[in-house]
Motif scaffolding. Structure first.
Motif, PDB file in Angstrom:
ATOM      1  N   ALA A 280      -6.290  26.448  -2.895  1.00  0.00           N
ATOM      2  CA  ALA A 280      -6.695  25.706  -4.250  1.00  0.00           C
ATOM      3  C   ALA A 280      -6.519  24.363  -4.400  1.00  0.00           C
ATOM      4  CB  ALA A 280      -5.936  26.495  -5.588  1.00  0.00           C
ATOM      5  N   ALA A 281      -5.478  23.879  -3.295  1.00  0.00           N
ATOM      6  CA  ALA A 281      -5.066  22.446  -3.096  1.00  0.00           C
ATOM      7  C   ALA A 281      -5.475  22.086  -1.863  1.00  0.00           C
ATOM      8  CB  ALA A 281      -3.563  22.274  -2.833  1.00  0.00           C
ATOM      9  N   ALA A 282      -6.145  22.435  -0.899  1.00  0.00           N
ATOM     10  CA  ALA A 282      -6.767  22.004   0.124  1.00  0.00           C
ATOM     11  C   ALA A 282      -7.944  20.977   0.060  1.00  0.00           C
ATOM     12  CB  ALA A 282      -7.495  23.164   1.107  1.00  0.00           C
ATOM     13  N   GLY A 283      -7.746  19.620   0.555  1.00  0.00           N
ATOM     14  CA  GLY A 283      -8.709  18.618   0.529  1.00  0.00           C
ATOM     15  C   GLY A 283      -8.138  17.898  -0.718  1.00  0.00           C
ATOM     16  N   ARG A 284      -7.207  17.970  -1.387  1.00  0.00           N
ATOM     17  CA  ARG A 284      -6.748  16.924  -2.301  1.00  0.00           C
ATOM     18  C   ARG A 284      -5.499  16.415  -1.871  1.00  0.00           C
ATOM     19  NH1 ARG A 284      -6.465  19.869  -7.863  1.00  0.00           N
ATOM     20  NH2 ARG A 284      -7.048  17.704  -8.628  1.00  0.00           N
ATOM     21  N   TRP A 285      -5.254  15.307  -2.486  1.00  0.00           N
ATOM     22  CA  TRP A 285      -4.190  14.258  -2.140  1.00  0.00           C
ATOM     23  C   TRP A 285      -3.106  14.442  -2.883  1.00  0.00           C
ATOM     24  CZ3 TRP A 285      -5.390  11.265   2.280  1.00  0.00           C
ATOM     25  CH2 TRP A 285      -6.760  11.403   2.492  1.00  0.00           C
ATOM     26  N   GLU A 286      -1.760  14.015  -2.206  1.00  0.00           N
ATOM     27  CA  GLU A 286      -0.532  13.988  -2.788  1.00  0.00           C
ATOM     28  C   GLU A 286       0.562  13.124  -2.285  1.00  0.00           C
ATOM     29  OE1 GLU A 286       1.508  17.849  -1.869  1.00  0.00           O
ATOM     30  OE2 GLU A 286       1.543  17.492   0.117  1.00  0.00           O
ATOM     31  N   PHE A 287       1.522  12.894  -2.957  1.00  0.00           N
ATOM     32  CA  PHE A 287       2.775  11.919  -2.465  1.00  0.00           C
ATOM     33  C   PHE A 287       3.230  13.046  -1.482  1.00  0.00           C
ATOM     34  CE2 PHE A 287       2.019  10.068  -6.488  1.00  0.00           C
ATOM     35  CZ  PHE A 287       1.614   8.789  -6.019  1.00  0.00           C
ATOM     36  N   PRO A 288       3.483  12.893  -0.208  1.00  0.00           N
ATOM     37  CA  PRO A 288       3.974  14.085   0.700  1.00  0.00           C
ATOM     38  C   PRO A 288       5.764  14.276   0.260  1.00  0.00           C
ATOM     39  CG  PRO A 288       3.981  11.913   1.840  1.00  0.00           C
ATOM     40  CD  PRO A 288       3.317  11.714   0.665  1.00  0.00           C
TER      41      PRO A 288
ATOM     42  N   GLU B 275       6.289   5.807  12.560  1.00  0.00           N
ATOM     43  CA  GLU B 275       5.097   5.714  11.937  1.00  0.00           C
ATOM     44  C   GLU B 275       4.988   7.238  11.237  1.00  0.00           C
ATOM     45  OE1 GLU B 275       3.195   3.138  11.011  1.00  0.00           O
ATOM     46  OE2 GLU B 275       4.642   1.793  11.683  1.00  0.00           O
ATOM     47  N   PRO B 276       4.297   7.208  10.013  1.00  0.00           N
ATOM     48  CA  PRO B 276       4.091   8.675   9.686  1.00  0.00           C
ATOM     49  C   PRO B 276       2.859   9.163  10.446  1.00  0.00           C
ATOM     50  CG  PRO B 276       4.031   7.049   7.835  1.00  0.00           C
ATOM     51  CD  PRO B 276       4.035   6.222   8.974  1.00  0.00           C
ATOM     52  N   VAL B 277       3.038  10.601  10.797  1.00  0.00           N
ATOM     53  CA  VAL B 277       2.204  11.151  11.430  1.00  0.00           C
ATOM     54  C   VAL B 277       1.968  12.591  10.682  1.00  0.00           C
ATOM     55  CG1 VAL B 277       1.680  12.566  13.637  1.00  0.00           C
ATOM     56  CG2 VAL B 277       2.687  10.137  13.631  1.00  0.00           C
ATOM     57  N   PRO B 278       0.670  13.148  10.400  1.00  0.00           N
ATOM     58  CA  PRO B 278       0.823  14.414   9.709  1.00  0.00           C
ATOM     59  C   PRO B 278       0.899  15.403  10.630  1.00  0.00           C
ATOM     60  CG  PRO B 278      -1.585  13.315  10.098  1.00  0.00           C
ATOM     61  CD  PRO B 278      -0.611  12.257  11.034  1.00  0.00           C
ATOM     62  N   ARG B 279       1.718  16.233  10.070  1.00  0.00           N
ATOM     63  CA  ARG B 279       2.256  17.515  10.741  1.00  0.00           C
ATOM     64  C   ARG B 279       1.771  18.769   9.907  1.00  0.00           C
ATOM     65  NH1 ARG B 279       8.377  15.994  12.830  1.00  0.00           N
ATOM     66  NH2 ARG B 279       7.768  14.633  14.364  1.00  0.00           N
ATOM     67  N   GLU B 280       1.558  18.744   8.515  1.00  0.00           N
ATOM     68  CA  GLU B 280       1.283  19.659   7.788  1.00  0.00           C
ATOM     69  C   GLU B 280       0.249  19.164   6.802  1.00  0.00           C
ATOM     70  OE1 GLU B 280       4.716  20.874   5.408  1.00  0.00           O
ATOM     71  OE2 GLU B 280       6.151  20.966   7.117  1.00  0.00           O
ATOM     72  N   HIS B 281      -0.250  18.278   6.926  1.00  0.00           N
ATOM     73  CA  HIS B 281      -1.383  17.557   6.287  1.00  0.00           C
ATOM     74  C   HIS B 281      -2.590  17.319   7.239  1.00  0.00           C
ATOM     75  CE1 HIS B 281       2.000  16.416   3.755  1.00  0.00           C
ATOM     76  NE2 HIS B 281       1.148  16.706   2.791  1.00  0.00           N
TER      77      HIS B 281
ATOM     78  N   ARG C 188       0.944  -1.174   0.154  1.00  0.00           N
ATOM     79  CA  ARG C 188      -0.167   0.015   0.055  1.00  0.00           C
ATOM     80  C   ARG C 188       0.815   1.260   0.061  1.00  0.00           C
ATOM     81  NH1 ARG C 188      -5.474  -0.453   1.603  1.00  0.00           N
ATOM     82  NH2 ARG C 188      -5.837  -2.841   1.833  1.00  0.00           N
ATOM     83  N   VAL C 189       0.433   2.333  -0.663  1.00  0.00           N
ATOM     84  CA  VAL C 189       1.147   3.521  -0.799  1.00  0.00           C
ATOM     85  C   VAL C 189       0.377   4.607   0.169  1.00  0.00           C
ATOM     86  CG1 VAL C 189      -0.007   4.363  -2.471  1.00  0.00           C
ATOM     87  CG2 VAL C 189       2.381   5.325  -2.386  1.00  0.00           C
ATOM     88  N   LEU C 190       1.199   5.483   0.660  1.00  0.00           N
ATOM     89  CA  LEU C 190       0.744   6.439   1.717  1.00  0.00           C
ATOM     90  C   LEU C 190       0.266   7.846   0.685  1.00  0.00           C
ATOM     91  CD1 LEU C 190       0.287   7.222   4.367  1.00  0.00           C
ATOM     92  CD2 LEU C 190       2.391   8.610   4.370  1.00  0.00           C
ATOM     93  N   ALA C 191      -0.953   8.338   0.881  1.00  0.00           N
ATOM     94  CA  ALA C 191      -1.334   9.421   0.266  1.00  0.00           C
ATOM     95  C   ALA C 191      -1.415  10.392   1.548  1.00  0.00           C
ATOM     96  CB  ALA C 191      -2.585   9.280  -0.520  1.00  0.00           C
ATOM     97  N   ALA C 192      -1.381  11.828   1.316  1.00  0.00           N
ATOM     98  CA  ALA C 192      -1.738  12.688   2.274  1.00  0.00           C
ATOM     99  C   ALA C 192      -2.268  13.946   1.652  1.00  0.00           C
ATOM    100  CB  ALA C 192      -0.029  13.368   2.811  1.00  0.00           C
ATOM    101  N   ARG C 193      -3.348  14.366   2.459  1.00  0.00           N
ATOM    102  CA  ARG C 193      -4.259  15.340   2.108  1.00  0.00           C
ATOM    103  C   ARG C 193      -3.754  16.655   2.514  1.00  0.00           C
ATOM    104  NH1 ARG C 193     -10.447  14.510   3.924  1.00  0.00           N
ATOM    105  NH2 ARG C 193      -9.368  15.365   5.735  1.00  0.00           N
ATOM    106  N   ARG C 194      -3.761  17.786   1.611  1.00  0.00           N
ATOM    107  CA  ARG C 194      -3.206  19.146   1.811  1.00  0.00           C
ATOM    108  C   ARG C 194      -4.371  19.695   2.450  1.00  0.00           C
ATOM    109  NH1 ARG C 194       1.250  20.954  -1.471  1.00  0.00           N
ATOM    110  NH2 ARG C 194       0.587  22.830  -0.352  1.00  0.00           N
ATOM    111  N   THR C 195      -3.711  20.715   3.194  1.00  0.00           N
ATOM    112  CA  THR C 195      -4.478  21.891   3.929  1.00  0.00           C
ATOM    113  C   THR C 195      -4.479  23.313   3.122  1.00  0.00           C
ATOM    114  OG1 THR C 195      -2.900  22.519   5.647  1.00  0.00           O
ATOM    115  CG2 THR C 195      -4.588  20.672   6.005  1.00  0.00           C
ATOM    116  N   THR C 196      -3.293  23.370   2.636  1.00  0.00           N
ATOM    117  CA  THR C 196      -2.781  24.732   2.235  1.00  0.00           C
ATOM    118  C   THR C 196      -2.152  24.463   0.561  1.00  0.00           C
ATOM    119  OG1 THR C 196      -0.927  24.731   3.143  1.00  0.00           O
ATOM    120  CG2 THR C 196      -2.640  26.007   4.306  1.00  0.00           C
ATOM    121  N   PRO C 197      -2.191  25.602  -0.322  1.00  0.00           N
ATOM    122  CA  PRO C 197      -2.931  26.678  -0.372  1.00  0.00           C
ATOM    123  C   PRO C 197      -4.440  26.170  -0.643  1.00  0.00           C
ATOM    124  CG  PRO C 197      -1.875  26.220  -2.388  1.00  0.00           C
ATOM    125  CD  PRO C 197      -1.381  25.210  -1.470  1.00  0.00           C
TER     126      PRO C 197
END
Length: 125
Positions: free
Chosen positions: A25-33, A88-94, A14-23
């Protein structure tokens, strides 16, 4: 063009996807961190540093996925297949993280620059 690096962190197929909070225009969308490569910094070193800052874990770069994707007119995204080495990954910016199986890659709304890497990643998983 300045380079931005993204990590396709793979654990148990499985691959990790992270959900953006900023800016906005990108908030709520997913990315590779990941993040921006500093001047004189190697791509792999930048990716390990960025993941440590963003997710508080350590990764190892296994291989770079083919190609690069434009982010506007100033940046280009490169994505690496990586493995989790420590922590373990912990979201700090997502605001959310998801582990996605190959059949789930289309279940999230990826940012446009991340999308070109999905077919190769699906094959590698």
């Amino acid at each position: 063009m300045r380079t931005v690096v993204g990590a396709a962190i793979v654990v148990r197929g499985r691959v990790l996807a992270a959900r953006r909070t900023t800016p906005a225009a990108a908030a709520g969308r997913w990315e590779f961190p990941g993040g921006k490569v500093e001047t004189g910094e190697a791509l792999a070193a930048a990716l390990v540093r960025e993941i440590g800052e963003e997710l508080g874990c350590t990764i190892a770069v296994e291989q770079w996925l083919e190609g690069a994707a434009a982010i506007g007119t100033t940046y280009e995204l490169r994505v690496a297949l990586t493995r989790l080495v420590e922590g373990e990954p912990v979201p700090r910016e997502h605001d959310a993280l998801r582990w996605l199986a190959p059949t789930e890659l289309d279940d999230v709304d990826w940012l446009a620059p991340d999308r070109p890497f999905l077919p190769e990643l699906r094959r590698l998983l």
